[in-house]
Every structure is written in C-alpha cells, then in structure tokens.
Design a protein around this motif. Structure first.
Motif, PDB file in Angstrom:
ATOM      1  N   GLU A 173      39.915  43.345  -4.370  1.00  0.00           N
ATOM      2  CA  GLU A 173      39.060  44.255  -5.067  1.00  0.00           C
ATOM      3  C   GLU A 173      37.783  44.524  -5.764  1.00  0.00           C
ATOM      4  OE1 GLU A 173      40.814  48.334  -4.839  1.00  0.00           O
ATOM      5  OE2 GLU A 173      42.585  47.223  -3.707  1.00  0.00           O
ATOM      6  N   ARG A 174      37.983  43.896  -7.214  1.00  0.00           N
ATOM      7  CA  ARG A 174      37.173  43.809  -8.046  1.00  0.00           C
ATOM      8  C   ARG A 174      36.487  42.206  -7.498  1.00  0.00           C
ATOM      9  NH1 ARG A 174      40.307  40.804 -11.985  1.00  0.00           N
ATOM     10  NH2 ARG A 174      38.066  40.303 -13.244  1.00  0.00           N
ATOM     11  N   MET A 175      36.734  42.122  -7.064  1.00  0.00           N
ATOM     12  CA  MET A 175      35.240  40.914  -6.726  1.00  0.00           C
ATOM     13  C   MET A 175      34.241  41.929  -5.656  1.00  0.00           C
ATOM     14  SD  MET A 175      37.399  37.206  -4.580  1.00  0.00           S
ATOM     15  CE  MET A 175      37.771  35.863  -6.454  1.00  0.00           C
ATOM     16  N   ARG A 176      34.835  42.401  -4.701  1.00  0.00           N
ATOM     17  CA  ARG A 176      34.357  42.826  -3.731  1.00  0.00           C
ATOM     18  C   ARG A 176      33.378  44.377  -4.392  1.00  0.00           C
ATOM     19  NH1 ARG A 176      31.783  45.666  -1.205  1.00  0.00           N
ATOM     20  NH2 ARG A 176      31.672  47.124   0.692  1.00  0.00           N
ATOM     21  N   ASP A 177      33.111  44.283  -5.635  1.00  0.00           N
ATOM     22  CA  ASP A 177      32.810  45.590  -6.496  1.00  0.00           C
ATOM     23  C   ASP A 177      31.801  44.901  -6.855  1.00  0.00           C
ATOM     24  OD1 ASP A 177      34.844  47.386  -5.373  1.00  0.00           O
ATOM     25  OD2 ASP A 177      35.722  47.675  -7.439  1.00  0.00           O
ATOM     26  N   ARG A 178      32.150  43.867  -7.352  1.00  0.00           N
ATOM     27  CA  ARG A 178      31.204  42.626  -7.995  1.00  0.00           C
ATOM     28  C   ARG A 178      30.145  42.666  -6.626  1.00  0.00           C
ATOM     29  NH1 ARG A 178      31.103  40.484 -13.018  1.00  0.00           N
ATOM     30  NH2 ARG A 178      32.042  42.577 -13.434  1.00  0.00           N
ATOM     31  N   ILE A 179      29.965  41.946  -5.658  1.00  0.00           N
ATOM     32  CA  ILE A 179      29.640  41.692  -4.929  1.00  0.00           C
ATOM     33  C   ILE A 179      28.541  42.736  -4.253  1.00  0.00           C
ATOM     34  CG2 ILE A 179      28.969  41.167  -2.357  1.00  0.00           C
ATOM     35  CD1 ILE A 179      32.233  39.624  -2.903  1.00  0.00           C
ATOM     36  N   ASP A 180      28.893  43.931  -4.625  1.00  0.00           N
ATOM     37  CA  ASP A 180      28.376  45.420  -4.340  1.00  0.00           C
ATOM     38  C   ASP A 180      27.057  45.278  -5.431  1.00  0.00           C
ATOM     39  OD1 ASP A 180      29.423  46.106  -2.510  1.00  0.00           O
ATOM     40  OD2 ASP A 180      30.621  47.857  -2.986  1.00  0.00           O
ATOM     41  N   GLU A 181      27.780  45.189  -6.689  1.00  0.00           N
ATOM     42  CA  GLU A 181      26.561  45.431  -7.549  1.00  0.00           C
ATOM     43  C   GLU A 181      25.500  44.675  -7.622  1.00  0.00           C
ATOM     44  OE1 GLU A 181      28.178  45.041 -11.395  1.00  0.00           O
ATOM     45  OE2 GLU A 181      30.277  45.687 -11.374  1.00  0.00           O
ATOM     46  N   TYR A 182      26.033  43.457  -7.316  1.00  0.00           N
ATOM     47  CA  TYR A 182      24.604  42.535  -6.729  1.00  0.00           C
ATOM     48  C   TYR A 182      23.925  42.813  -5.945  1.00  0.00           C
ATOM     49  CZ  TYR A 182      26.568  39.737 -10.577  1.00  0.00           C
ATOM     50  OH  TYR A 182      26.757  39.473 -12.153  1.00  0.00           O
ATOM     51  N   GLN A 183      24.310  43.006  -4.092  1.00  0.00           N
ATOM     52  CA  GLN A 183      23.682  43.362  -3.336  1.00  0.00           C
ATOM     53  C   GLN A 183      22.583  44.771  -3.601  1.00  0.00           C
ATOM     54  OE1 GLN A 183      26.295  44.097  -0.163  1.00  0.00           O
ATOM     55  NE2 GLN A 183      25.106  43.315   1.353  1.00  0.00           N
ATOM     56  N   LYS A 184      23.183  45.274  -4.578  1.00  0.00           N
ATOM     57  CA  LYS A 184      22.787  46.931  -4.618  1.00  0.00           C
ATOM     58  C   LYS A 184      21.310  47.020  -5.220  1.00  0.00           C
ATOM     59  CE  LYS A 184      26.285  50.047  -3.849  1.00  0.00           C
ATOM     60  NZ  LYS A 184      27.359  50.760  -4.216  1.00  0.00           N
ATOM     61  N   ALA A 185      21.302  45.845  -6.587  1.00  0.00           N
ATOM     62  CA  ALA A 185      20.398  45.090  -7.593  1.00  0.00           C
ATOM     63  C   ALA A 185      19.709  44.130  -6.679  1.00  0.00           C
ATOM     64  CB  ALA A 185      20.877  44.438  -8.316  1.00  0.00           C
ATOM     65  N   GLY A 186      20.025  43.871  -5.110  1.00  0.00           N
ATOM     66  CA  GLY A 186      18.565  43.230  -4.490  1.00  0.00           C
ATOM     67  C   GLY A 186      19.303  41.481  -4.786  1.00  0.00           C
ATOM     68  N   ASP A 187      20.575  41.242  -5.362  1.00  0.00           N
ATOM     69  CA  ASP A 187      20.289  40.324  -5.526  1.00  0.00           C
ATOM     70  C   ASP A 187      21.913  39.254  -4.708  1.00  0.00           C
ATOM     71  OD1 ASP A 187      20.049  37.555  -7.229  1.00  0.00           O
ATOM     72  OD2 ASP A 187      20.067  38.168  -9.364  1.00  0.00           O
ATOM     73  N   SER A 188      21.856  38.084  -5.520  1.00  0.00           N
ATOM     74  CA  SER A 188      23.124  37.591  -4.537  1.00  0.00           C
ATOM     75  C   SER A 188      23.874  36.019  -5.054  1.00  0.00           C
ATOM     76  CB  SER A 188      23.184  36.829  -2.994  1.00  0.00           C
ATOM     77  OG  SER A 188      22.285  35.322  -4.157  1.00  0.00           O
ATOM     78  N   ILE A 189      24.947  36.531  -5.596  1.00  0.00           N
ATOM     79  CA  ILE A 189      26.270  35.561  -6.177  1.00  0.00           C
ATOM     80  C   ILE A 189      26.738  34.468  -5.642  1.00  0.00           C
ATOM     81  CG2 ILE A 189      27.931  36.595  -5.718  1.00  0.00           C
ATOM     82  CD1 ILE A 189      27.245  35.627  -9.277  1.00  0.00           C
ATOM     83  N   GLY A 190      26.924  33.214  -6.703  1.00  0.00           N
ATOM     84  CA  GLY A 190      27.834  32.394  -6.277  1.00  0.00           C
ATOM     85  C   GLY A 190      29.436  32.704  -5.895  1.00  0.00           C
ATOM     86  N   GLY A 191      30.119  31.866  -5.926  1.00  0.00           N
ATOM     87  CA  GLY A 191      31.895  31.664  -5.880  1.00  0.00           C
ATOM     88  C   GLY A 191      31.748  30.076  -5.059  1.00  0.00           C
ATOM     89  N   SER A 192      33.465  30.506  -5.247  1.00  0.00           N
ATOM     90  CA  SER A 192      33.949  29.240  -4.697  1.00  0.00           C
ATOM     91  C   SER A 192      35.561  29.171  -4.307  1.00  0.00           C
ATOM     92  CB  SER A 192      34.241  28.061  -6.282  1.00  0.00           C
ATOM     93  OG  SER A 192      35.054  29.104  -6.560  1.00  0.00           O
TER      94      SER A 192
END
Lengths: 383, 383, 383, 383
Positions: B190-209
């Motif tokens: 859930e926390r990951m989901r929210d963090r992805i949302d944030e980046y997505q809304k900011a027009g950005d993307s994020i890494g992961g493993s």
C-alpha cells in the motif's frame, strides 16, 4: 555448454585444473596482422600470478606461457592461437582430508554431486587458477583494442567495511598497480592492507569489490536484449569465481532514483553529435553503448578456504569432523581479480567490436580479399 | 548474436516491435508429451499485460496468443512451438516528435546510432513489449518444471525508498498477485502504491527492485565457469530492459562479510546427505546448484518516458528543443516485471535441467527410443 | 540442436508442420536498410508452391506471406523479421491409416521412435512443406546478395536415367523457369516430363538431381576446417529432405583424377591477380572461395509416398497390412527443390559474407556508428 | 565460426599448424567416469601417423600425445580434457619458394587472400596435419561408444580406377588395418598399392574414396532438418581436407531409382518391433536413425603437392615461374584418411547420443545428482 568457452567471434576455450599438469587456452577469431609474442601475454600474467605479496597465496608459480600456434614472424595469422601454462608448484597432499569431506561453502561438494568425482587437488577445475587462461586470452584482446583507442581499467574499491572514495580513470591508471591491494586511492589502500592483515592473522578471510571503467568504446555496440552489452558483460563477470553481484551505472542505487533525476538531457557535442549531458546511465542505453565511459562494479565473497576450525561431514565414513584449511590461500580475492576483471572486459568488448563490424575479422589491416602482395619472410616490408 | 535468442537446449527465438503487426516467439527443444494449450500460456500473459491498473500503461492489448505449431491433440510433439501475439492497440503518431530528437536516456539514440534507422513507434524493438514473448515461452518452461517439483516466485521488494521486510516463499505465493504493486508484504504494498501515485501525479517515474526465489532445483546443475548457473542467470536478468544490478545470495553485501561468518558448515540431512547448515550461499557453490533455494534480487531504473519537460536535440534540424513524453507509460517497472523475472528463471532452469540430463530431451515420458505403441488419436489411452 | 535453426550471423529459425495452422520463420541478423516488402518474398514462394503443374502435388496452398516485424517504411530495421505463412488446404483425414502403421521409407517411424508421438497429418514436421520457410528467408538473402553482384542459379540435371548435357550459367538463367521440370536444357526437359508422366501413371515415383552454380562470390570466404565453405554448404544441402548425395567441383569423379590432371596452374589476370587457369576445383581451395564460380550437384531419392501397393505393420494392432498412399504427392522432388537449393545457397553465402566482414552487419549503407541524420519518415530523402 | 570447433555437447576445439610448435585439442563435454589414459589416444594416433609405409609421407613424427587435464586416477572427471602433440620433424625451408608463389590447387592462395598472410611452412593450418587433433578427440568418443555397443569402421574402396567389390562389416574389421592401403579386400589392396606406386614414380598423385559403416547406433538419433543426422555427418565429412563428395545409402545412384524399388516394406522383428525389410535407406529416414547400419562413402581428390613441373606466378615479383613440389607428401589421401573418417563418425555419433539423452552428460555411471559416496583415491573400490 560445458563452461570452458567464452566469446562468439573472439572465441576463448580453456582447460586445466589447479594441480593438473598444465593450464591451456585456445584463442580463435583473432584477426591476422596483430604483432604478438609471449612477452605481451606474460606481462598480464605477471600481474595476476600468485606469490606477489604477503596478502596473496605463496604458491610459487612462474606462470610462464608458451604460444604453440597462430603466429608467424611475430604476427598473428588469423588461425587459432594455442597457449599452454605449466603448473609447477602443485602440492596435492594437503587436500586429501577433503576428498570426501567437503570444505564449507567451497565447490568441493557441488562438483562431486554433479560429476560423481572431481579433481580434488587444490580445488581442481573449480579453482580460480583457471583464470590464468582468461588473463592470457585477455592480453590478446587488449592489444587489439589498444589500436582502436579503447582502454579498460579496474581497481579495488572496497574490502570489508573499508571503502575507497571515487577516483578518476587517470588515478586508476596511475595508482592501481602501485600497491599490493590494487586500490587506486593510496591512503585507502594502506588501510585495506592493514585490515586484510588482521583477518589473515585471525585465520579468516574477507570479501571485497572492484570498480571498473572502459573508455573509448564506440557507440552502437551491443545487440538488443539477450545479446545486449550488459547481458554479455554480466555473464562475463558472474563467470569469475566467487562473484555475488554485478551492477553498472547507478546499479543497485537506481531503485531509489526518479526518472527526472536519472534521465539525462541530450545536447550537441562540439562535433554536432547528440550527447547526453551526463553519465548516470553508465555508457549503456537500451543495452547498446552510447560512447560514454562504461563503468560498474562487482562483489566477491570472502575466500572459503580459511585456517579457522570449521565443521564438515565425511560422506564415505559417515562421520562428522572438524577441519582447518591451512596452506596457501588468498585471504581476499579482489587484488588478484583486478587483472581478471580487466581481461573479461577486454574479451567482451573485442567480441562486440568484431560482431559490430568495427574490426575486420580476417585481418587488421588491408582491404578484405586483398592478398598479401608485399609479404615475404625475408622482406623488410613484411610488417 | 542478434539478441533474439535465449537458451541452449530449450531455445527461444523472438521477433516484434511495440507498434508492429505482431509479436512472435518460437520455442524449440520442448520435449514431446507435455500437455499444453493456449490457455496455459494465456494465464501467464494476463499477469503481464498492460492496463491492469492505474499504475500501468493504459494501452489496451488483449495479448491473445495463438499456437501455430508443435502440438497435437493437446500435447507437445517435440517439434518447434510457434506462437503469435497480435498488437491491437498501437498508436504511433505521438512518437513522431522523437524520430530524430531522442528521448532522454531511452534507447532511441543508440538504436539509431547502431542501425542508422529504427522502428520509432512506441520504442519499436527496444520496448519492453518484447517481454511478452518471454512470458509466453516461460509459461511452457513452467509447466515442465512443475512436473519436476520446481517452483519459482518473485515479488517487488523495493520501490524508491520504500523497502519491504523479508518475506517467506509462502508469503510470496500468497500475497504477490493480490495487489497491483506485486509486493508480497501487503502493508508495504500500500505504501508503495501511494508513493508511485505521487510520482505519477508529478509527471515523474521511479525505480525499484524484485526479489526472487526458486525451490526444488536439484543439486548439480550448472557447468563450471562460463556456463555456471549465476553466469547464465545474470545474463538472463540483464536481458530484461532497464536492469542495472543483479545479485544472488548475500549479493553486494558479501563484500563486508568474513569467510568464517559466511561459510556454512556441512551436516548430514535426515537422508544422510551432506547439507550446508544455512543458505547464505544462495543455492549456488562453485557456480553449481547445491539443492538449497536459489534466491537473489535485481534492480530496474525508473522508466525514462516521463511527462515532465526535458531537453533534447534534433539531429536532423540541428535544433535544441523541449519535449514531454506524454501518453501510455508505466510509472514504475517492477510490478509488471515480476512475471518476466519468473519467466527468465523458468527458462534458465529448464535449460539447465535438459543440459544436465535431468529431463529426457525427446519426450517427457517413456524410455528413449521406444516408439509410441499405444498412440492413436482416437484412443482413450493416448495420454 | 533441434533442427530449426540455420546460419550463424544471418540466423533463420523456423516452425510449422504440413497440416498445422501455419508455417513461420524468423530472420535475425539482416542488416538495416534493405528495401523489402512482402512481394519480394512472395515472388520466391510462388516458384516453390504446390499445384504449379501436373507433376506437382495438387494441394491448393496460396502460400501468402505476412511480414510481422523488422521493417519500417519499406526498409529493414536491423531487428528480427518475423514471417508467417498460413496453411489453407490441409486435409489430414487420409493420413489416419498411417498413424501407427508407418509408410515405407518415410519419416513416420523415426519421428515416432524419437518423440513417442508425431504430428501425423501430411507428414507433420517431416514434410518438405517446411522448406517454404527456407525459401522465404532465402528471398531476403538473395536481395542482399544482389547488391553485391552475387547470383545463384540451379536447374534439374537428371531425372531417373535421363541426364541433361552441361549447360552454361546463362542457359540456366534463361531456360530453367520456363518449363515445369526446371531443366535448363529444353529438349531434355521434355523427355524428363514424359518420363515423370510414365512413373506417375504407374503409381510410382522417381529420383533426380540438381546442378547449381554461384557467381560473383568474392575470394577469401570460409574459415578453415569445420567452418569451411564446403562443410557449411554440405550441411545446408543435406538439410533438404530426401537428399542422399552432395558434391562440388569434380565431386565423386575426383577419385579417378590424377593430381597433375586436376591441378590448375596459376596465371595472372588482366588486373595482375593470380587466377587459376580453370575451375575443376569448383571455386573452393582449402575450404575457402577462390573467386571462381562455385558449382556442384546433389541427389534426391524418389518420393516415398506412392499409390502402388506396399506392405507395412501396425504397431498398435500388431497386424501386417497393405497400404496405398494416395492423394496429393509429388512424383519427383527436384523440380520444386530448385528454389530450395537456391535458397540454401543464398543463405549460406550471405552468412559467410557477414562473417567475413564483407557486409556491414548493422546496416547496409553508411559508416558504422553513424546515426541517421537524414532519416525522417516524411522526408523524401529517407531512402 | 573460425573453423576450429566441432560438436555441440561433445565439444572439440583445436589449434596447430603443420610446422608450428605443437598441435593441440581440447575436448569438453566428455562425461566423468570414463577410463582413459594416453595409450588409448596413442593407439589411434599411431594408425594415422606419417611414415608408416612407402605410400605415405616420410616425415618422422612420433605423434606422442600428452593429456594435460581432465582425468584423475585414470578416469575422466567431466571437465575439459586438454591434449598436446608436439611437432618434432618440421622442416620449413623447402616451402620458401611458395611463400608468394602459390602451389597449384593448394590452399596457399586462398589462405593468403583471406588473412593477408599465412603460416606457409608445410601448408600451415591448411595442412591435413590438423587431423591429428581430430583423431585424438575421436579416440575418446570411440571409448564411450564402445560401452554402448556402437562400432564404426571404414576402408578404402577406390583408388583411381581401381574399385573394390562390396565387403562386409566383418571383412572391414578383419582386413582394413592389415595392408598399407587400408582396403578391406586384400587382392584389390595389392592392385591399389601397385597403381599408387606408378603414380608416385611418375611424380604424380591420385584420388580415391572411402566407404564407412556404423553399427549399433540406436534409432531416434538426429533432430529434424538443419540438425538431421545426414546434415551433421555431411558437415563432418566435408571438414576433412580435400573431400569433394559425400553420400549415404544409395547416394548418387538414388537419382535413378523409382520409389517402389527403393522403398522398403515394414515388417515385425522377432521382438515385435517394426523394421524395414532392407537397408537401401542407409540407416536414416527423415534425417533420423532407424537403428539399421549407417553407411556411405566420400571422395578425396588427388593430393595437390606433386613433384611434376607446374606453373605458377609470384605475386610479389610479378613473375611467372615453374615449380616442383618435392619433399615429403602423400601420393594418395584415403589410406591415412581412414582413421580420420572413423574419428569424425565417432565424434558425430557421440554428440547425437548426448543430445538425445542416451548418455548421461555429467557422468557415465550412477544416478544424476548422486555424489560419489564411495570415491577415495586410495580405495580399491574407486573404479
């Protein structure tokens, strides 16, 4: 399939066990016309050979190479280059206790489980001694790449908890070979040296890592996907005994970077070429070289052969027993792995150069299909 | 050589571009006698397909697979299995601005530099769409391995700075597929989901493993050195687009461990077999499987296609310009890469099983060389 | 390993059975920049397709090819070219009697013995229908070689006891495609036609042979030994179903020639190059091309599927029985094998051209590493 | 790619030139547990070595082999077997006239055209001396196949116009090695011997052929198409220097046979297995073995090095000149090629046995994955 072949057009094939009669390597696909004699290969072998200092095994191998084929009058002929390096100081006796009682975390057991037998002296085929073959082959690759302005260099950037600060390529060239740890940051090298001493005295060993960089690799090398540059380089690095991680560019850290931070805008170079504004990408985009330096690092776990008392079982007698692996073993792997990493880089790059049509596969100079009008062994023009 | 082939005895060959007519994969070396129909493959494709949630691209691909050859009456015949997956929702138009003005850190430039052209719609061959082929092939490998009691599972263990705690294999099996992030730790998911949302809304993307584990792999698989299990698996993982690191066992951390801490004593199993007392070695010693679970992890950098304004240059017009990569792009890669990682694991393992003589290469059941006395399409015994 | 891959740098991978859903072929390693559309491939397929005349099977296959990937705006992109040819006129029913009662001298039994099953409709994977894939791939090779001034041509030089007199390359070009037997000597073609008719009416079939020639192949192609030109070409020819002999130059007759008769003195060409005074050597010395035309011939045994009554056994029922293989079968193979032989020649040569550095592996035009400054899909200059 | 590798799972890699320091061959993929020492290999090398009689070259090579790796206590370990054979009687001087003035119909020119140079002493890499490596590798394959009840034998069936009548396998076993021509028909052998003498005295050479047969090969070996048994065997045979034709079964003659004459009805064997009533098919149907003996023949052209005066040109001086190739050359190839043909057969078959899962790739005895409980170097049970 059987683990002794590397490369697609620049083909390396090896044999040999730690305590066998000889190590051997055949290099096929080296174009004709490369000036080559045994001293070129020997120079690289000398960097890897045992007994260089107190922190390496004291095994007394001269590692003298013989080139059996593939050259004429000091130049390669385009046909396979066969090399042999005799083992001179193998003493198998002290490995007898481990024949059916495997050393902890060594390949002793898996080799026996696979083959139902193994050459048990000195670790046999699983020994890092095999990498002498790779360094011999890599020496030839290096000579070819030098002509193309391509240069690789590696250094030890961490031993246990001691980490070197970032260094430049020039620092690596200047300092790496000047200390026995092969760390390009001299002060850190001394601290690493002391730390290794501590572990060695305690009958223990320690892990570490190597940072590498390749300069001058042209853009456009590497096929998509399964033959991407990172896929091939990853395979090369994980072939080295005791490697447990490989990463390039931002590597493991990339998981914490956003796209906007990691992405690099394109700008025009002085020549009017598109170039990225930085190199967080590590010289590789879409699995293909960008022309920027390729860099990354890999980790080696601590050597498993240690004098400290450990427990094992004997599968023949059914007994549990305590063992001590005394003798001539490296307390840390990266210092001697530096020339091995460089060899694997050179072998990987030269293979991509050939596959990418950047080097004539038949001969280094002259047009394809042109015979050698001027060649005569007694002619002053024959070079 | 050309990047579209994987495997030595279990051979996968692929084609296709993101916005081309169809993706295709040929699997050769699958033994006869495996029960197989399109639904087996479709089930895996459905896990990877786009449009599954808000955090994946909204491209509407049904990813429906057709098997064109290699089966008879619901069983494989030992001859090549050809599969085709049509592209149904390709919209190339919005990629026109990037034809000669490469997106930052994407493969646009390197593909053009290599080939002098490229299929520019949707990233063409460099698109992760290609991995649909791998998942289709992996589905077949998975079915074979299930018969052998071998099971692999992966989950997303880190997105940006949010890291999941360690989970068991059973937790991975239970939780991974139940949330859109594919993290086996529900709260972290859930926390990951929210963090992805944030980046997505900011027009950005994020890494992961992604963390993976394979259970039931028998000991003795993997040849020494260049065909060691880690070398082959490393190649498999670095073939996946955007991978920047791969590690197994202690991985990168091994650099800080001493030999005495990392080594694992041998003890006897209940069956009287030597077994290591733990699994810091990650199921691999000397490059060969020990029979313990194989585990490791890999990192994906943030997707490069982001809506945020970036700068590039147009090599045709010579202009510098600003671009925004809007459209249907994943803001993070690992959630959809989980089935891809599993596919590459299954493909790697089945290949080693065949090479190690653990699976009959011609047919799954029956003695080699025995013809099919009982076979008849209308016979109730024909299975 | 599994029989569906040909070529080292120009890589062909196939699938499909005679009566399956579709035939498919993936070509990887074709450089970018080749003008290519489906009509180029179709033209070659039309030469091979069934139903062309009374002496070929009457199966009604349009053999229409779809190119699924690897081209952009009518040019190859350097990435894999996927092609599919649907089977439209498969009628498996009449093969039911042979499922467990193998046809004499056909692959029915060996396939079942190997795989424990087989796709029995129309011979399945063992059918010569598979060669449709080869001709499709060969069409691409041919287009590349045309740019290099290399041309291959084959014709039927013997059917049963009727042998054609030697013909020139020009006669082959002019006459081969003008008669249904594909013999370049028109009078002999008629006699062959009549003889085939006789056998066909008698419910029988007949063997035959093909002569081929390749012009314009540059000197210096072919590696020593296991990758010699004849070794690779021999493998290519024996891959064709029903081939029982292959020879080049003097071939089988060379056993009766002395060295002094067969050897050819060297003389200077007009350009001052050494050239042999003749071509008994068939364009190959030491396994490497001399620049002279490469020629040779191969034999195909009579088709095994014949209407005449034959005996077999049913391994399911244990009964001996008589069978007649009626239906749509060729009474002789070479006429339709001519385009297949040409395809295998083209594929073999293009592979050697790439390996020998004669063709840029990434793109046909432009310097390696140079990106496509002028490329734009809407630009008139983009070709 | 570069011509020095043969085999897919039983992998042979070679190096060496006629007048270089040594010949070398690495065999990888030989399972563990084969009893092997140098005498096994030496026995085969002695059959091929020069100087055996008046009709072979008088070069005095002992061809003594050293095994450098891959065995332990007289048994193979599953790891690569490295072998070296030193060249002891190389005399390059007399080849100096040909450095830039190629011998007629020899590989002198094509090697120079390809590589821009060559090892010119004794023909260098193009010399048939290379086949000493193949025979060494083949000796290992032979030992494995003996355990499986597979046996191959070849004999010289034609020299010039003298043709031997058909002989049985048993006659081949009994007579072949008893005369210097290696013809299994003693009377014909004498006539061949006399004919060779005539040509030799006339300063000339002559062509010839070899018939071979393989018994005990199980049915079901060989993959369809590009990896069919004939395709792989054809490649093996055309790798042998100076081969100009290869055929199996009816071979070239098949072109004159009707289907009804050539087809063989199926009948039941005593064991109730379907067997063909004859063996015109040469043990191969659909490219896969039927279990019947595999037989065929190949042709070698006359040796090109002859004392008779010939003309050539010197590409360095631009002069035309006359040459005589005096010295130590075979006047006919097949007698010494018999062990080479057998070696290539053994290597081809053992590779198919491994690929077909008929031989455990890791070890010859014991279950896969079972470690060697009983193994100890000092144990009487260790064999």
């Amino acid at each position: 399939m059987n683990g002794n072949r590397f490369g697609r057009l620049f083909q390396v094939t090896t044999y040999g066990e730690s305590h066998g009669d000889a190590m051997g390597v055949t290099v096929s696909g080296c174009p004709a016309g490369l000036e080559l004699d045994e001293s070129d290969v020997q120079a690289e072998l000398d960097r890897r050979k045992p007994g260089q200092s107190m922190i390496t095994t004291s095994r007394g191998e001269p590692d003298a190479v013989s080139i059996n084929s593939g050259t004429q009058d000091g130049y390669t002929t385009g046909t396979p280059i066969g090399m042999v390096i005799e083992n001179k100081d193998a003493r198998s006796g002290k490995y007898e206790p481990f024949v059916t009682a495997p050393r902890p975390s060594h390949g002793d057991f898996t080799y026996s489980a696979k083959f139902g037998t193994r050459n048990w002296g000195g670790g046999g085929r699983s020994s890092a001694r095999e990498t002498v073959n790779w360094v011999a082959a890599g020496a030839i690759a290096k000579k070819i790449l030098e002509r193309e302005g391509i240069q690789v260099k590696a250094h030890v950037n961490q031993i246990g908890d001691i980490e070197a600060p970032p260094v430049t390529f020039e620092e690596m060239l200047e300092h790496t070979e000047k200390n026995e740890v092969r760390c390009a940051h001299p002060e850190t090298a001394e601290r690493m040296r002391d730390r290794i001493d501590e572990y060695q005295k305690a009958g223990d060993s320690i892990g570490g890592s190597i940072y590498f960089e390749a300069r001058g690799v042209p853009r456009g090398l590497g096929a998509p996907r399964f033959d991407s540059f990172p896929a091939r380089l990853g395979k090369a690095m994980f072939s080295i005994p005791a490697t447990t991680s490989f990463e390039f560019g931002l590597g493991r850290e990339a998981r914490e970077w956003t796209g906007s931070d990691r992405n690099e805008d394109w700008e025009f170079s002085e020549d009017g070429d598109p170039v990225p504004e930085g190199n967080t990408h590590g010289g590789l985009q879409g699995g293909i070289t960008t022309g920027q330096p390729i860099y990354g690092e890999a980790t080696w776990h601590a050597p498993t052969s240690i004098p400290k008392t450990q427990k094992t079982v004997d599968w023949e007698t059914g007994e549990e027993k305590e063992i001590q692996v005394v003798g001539r073993h490296d307390p840390v792997l990266p210092p001697r792995a530096v020339p091995v990493v460089e060899a694997m880089l050179n072998l990987t790059i030269v293979d991509f150069m050939l596959l990418g049509g950047r080097i004539n596969p038949d001969r280094l100079d002259g047009r394809p299909g042109e015979y050698a009008t001027e060649y005569h062994p007694s002619s002053p023009d024959n070079e």
